[in-house]
Enzyme design. Sequence first.
Site, mmCIF file in Angstrom:
data_model
loop_
_atom_site.group_PDB
_atom_site.id
_atom_site.type_symbol
_atom_site.label_atom_id
_atom_site.label_comp_id
_atom_site.label_asym_id
_atom_site.label_seq_id
_atom_site.Cartn_x
_atom_site.Cartn_y
_atom_site.Cartn_z
ATOM 1 N N GLU A 1 0.104 -9.715 12.905
ATOM 2 C CA GLU A 1 0.526 -11.039 13.383
ATOM 3 C C GLU A 1 0.843 -10.976 14.883
ATOM 4 O O GLU A 1 0.708 -11.956 15.601
ATOM 5 C CB GLU A 1 1.746 -11.545 12.591
ATOM 6 C CG GLU A 1 1.923 -13.053 12.698
ATOM 7 C CD GLU A 1 3.020 -13.624 11.808
ATOM 8 O OE1 GLU A 1 4.194 -13.278 12.039
ATOM 9 O OE2 GLU A 1 2.710 -14.414 10.901
ATOM 10 N N HIS B 1 -5.140 8.203 -5.509
ATOM 11 C CA HIS B 1 -5.830 7.886 -6.768
ATOM 12 C C HIS B 1 -6.488 6.514 -6.705
ATOM 13 O O HIS B 1 -6.859 5.952 -7.732
ATOM 14 C CB HIS B 1 -4.831 7.938 -7.928
ATOM 15 C CG HIS B 1 -4.194 9.282 -8.076
ATOM 16 N ND1 HIS B 1 -4.840 10.348 -8.666
ATOM 17 C CD2 HIS B 1 -2.994 9.758 -7.650
ATOM 18 C CE1 HIS B 1 -4.044 11.413 -8.629
ATOM 19 N NE2 HIS B 1 -2.922 11.078 -8.007
ATOM 20 N N LYS C 1 -1.584 -24.288 7.530
ATOM 21 C CA LYS C 1 -0.445 -24.959 6.888
ATOM 22 C C LYS C 1 -0.671 -26.471 6.889
ATOM 23 O O LYS C 1 -0.389 -27.159 5.905
ATOM 24 C CB LYS C 1 0.855 -24.669 7.650
ATOM 25 C CG LYS C 1 1.264 -23.221 7.669
ATOM 26 C CD LYS C 1 2.566 -23.067 8.456
ATOM 27 C CE LYS C 1 2.855 -21.631 8.805
ATOM 28 N NZ LYS C 1 3.979 -21.460 9.707
HETATM 29 O O1 F6P Z 1 3.682 -18.469 9.116
HETATM 30 C C1 F6P Z 1 4.046 -17.345 9.833
HETATM 31 C C2 F6P Z 1 5.525 -17.280 10.059
HETATM 32 O O2 F6P Z 1 5.906 -18.168 11.040
HETATM 33 C C3 F6P Z 1 5.971 -15.859 10.404
HETATM 34 O O3 F6P Z 1 5.806 -15.576 11.745
HETATM 35 C C4 F6P Z 1 7.383 -15.871 9.949
HETATM 36 O O4 F6P Z 1 7.925 -14.586 9.818
HETATM 37 C C5 F6P Z 1 7.246 -16.606 8.643
HETATM 38 O O5 F6P Z 1 6.259 -17.595 8.891
HETATM 39 C C6 F6P Z 1 8.505 -17.252 8.129
HETATM 40 O O6 F6P Z 1 9.038 -18.149 9.061
HETATM 41 P P1 F6P Z 1 10.518 -18.667 8.940
HETATM 42 O O7 F6P Z 1 11.421 -17.509 9.047
HETATM 43 O O8 F6P Z 1 10.681 -19.647 10.055
HETATM 44 O O9 F6P Z 1 10.654 -19.327 7.593
#
Ligand code: F6P
Length: 550
Positions: free
Chosen positions: A358, A389, A513
């Site tokens: 990431e 394995h 998203k």
């Molecule tokens: O979708 C990726 C992300 O933004 C990550 O970088 C982050 O760790 C995760 O989602 C959770 O985000 P949050 O802590 O804001 O819920």
Amino acid sequence: MTDAKDRQWDELLAHGATVAEQHIADLFAQDPERFNKMHRQFGPLLYDFSKQRMTDETVRMLVDLAETHGLRDWISRLFAGDEVNCTEGRAAMHWALRLPIDATCNVDGADVTGQVHEQLARMERIVAKIHAGQWRGATGEVITDVINIGVGGSDLGPLMATEALSDFTTRTKGKVNIHFASTIDGSQLSQLLRETKPQTTLFVISSKSFTTIDTLTNAATAVQWLQRSFGRRASSSILHCHFIGVSASPQKMTEWGIAEENQLGFWGWVGGRYSLWSAIGLPIALQVGMQSFRQLLAGAHAMDEHFRTAPWKDNLPVLMGMIGVWNTNVLDVNALSILPYDGRLKQLPLYLEQLEMESNGKSVKRDGTPVTRSTCPIIWGDVGPNAQHAFYQLLHQGTEAVTCDFIVPVRRYDEAMHHDAAEELAAQHQLSLANCLAQSRLLALGDAALKDAEQMPLYQRYRGNQSSSTLLLDELNPYSLGMLIALYEHKVFVQSVIWEINPFDQWGVEMGKKIAMSTLAKIRGEDVSLDDTDASSAGLLRRIKAEWKS
Ligand code: F6P
């Protein structure tokens, strides 16, 4: 400077071409001092890179390359609290979360150390209350189960460290069990809700943004579960007695219904995947106690200081980062397998997948232009002996070049800590160590590690020349784990500097998203049109709906 950089890359590639002609077995045969020259020790950590496909000269050239790419300046900027996260206009100060209380750190007039230690003190009070059995549910019963609801950095770090430090479970913990629920489909939560009692369960809603749908959906299910058990009249006491929030947005926690005294905060300058050192680490502290949690921070701080000040030829994060660059950009090795030989580190590969991919899975440079060299390799792994394995066949005899990180503690099953089977378990640990060393040797040397290999059919031969590094920890404890994780964090930063990318944003995860929300409307029938989507998605949606109707 660009000319100097280009010249150095050309020299490095030319050097790479000569090194690539040699097998690792030859490199060892040529120099009996190879291990002595190509390992470094810092505190409880030994980093052996002698099984990498490189020479002393390579190390020197890589250090020069780092210099030309301005790594020195970038390290200063990171530790000065500059806005190194350029697309989000903020600093990346995870290192400040592990500063000792007497350290001075003022950024933009704010006393950062003071703020950090204030939150640690809040966290300590909450941990003490839960451990003492003084945190009561809405019906007055003592809390026995804590479920951390979070995803990504708000799940992987605490989950990994809680498991890694399971032998350090504090005696003052009482009967508190720690659980984790992250998946958006509710599969972990549904299981946990079957195993726990509403009266004695406390939820920690962990989310930097407090907007992540995965987390908020699981949290909403938890509220409903409690309300069904206690009845709606208990709404406010449900929120008050059964929910703690951890976030960088106090306002969003309040809007959701987290009581002010149940809120733990951190700051925009802590990236999600760098946040286990903040209150996001509450489950770790609940598992091992605050004293050990502070040891975890101390180990990471020691690595910060080492990274900031050690000469680069001895600097673990610089060496590790630059060796990664060498593998990716010179030897074209674009896969890294993380192989801990300790079952407690089972979650480490998953944690590092997020940390590295990431952070450095980017193809646009800081200056907005496309990168011209490969960036982050594909990273995966598992507990080494189990992976033997499963996927080691590919490592030994497949067609792909892979580099591996072997991670193993020297000491395990201290008699003081362990039970009746101490002797047998210590023997099991020896077996694990032997497997670790045997695998890295065979991967590196191939047939040269065997007797009479030429007599064997081709399908039983080992080509070797698969490089690896070994990280030997004196023992796995809070301090050494803190060091290990900080080592990987800084390695990622070093590589980002060479690749000229921003390791602290993650724009690539945003659009999926949004599309999920418009797809949800189609799944739920709020949007009946399928013409605005591709044929595959439309076909799958039709099939899903047909199945639901039948
Ligand atoms: O979708 C990726 C992300 O933004 C990550 O970088 C982050 O760790 C995760 O989602 C959770 O985000 P949050 O802590 O804001 O819920």
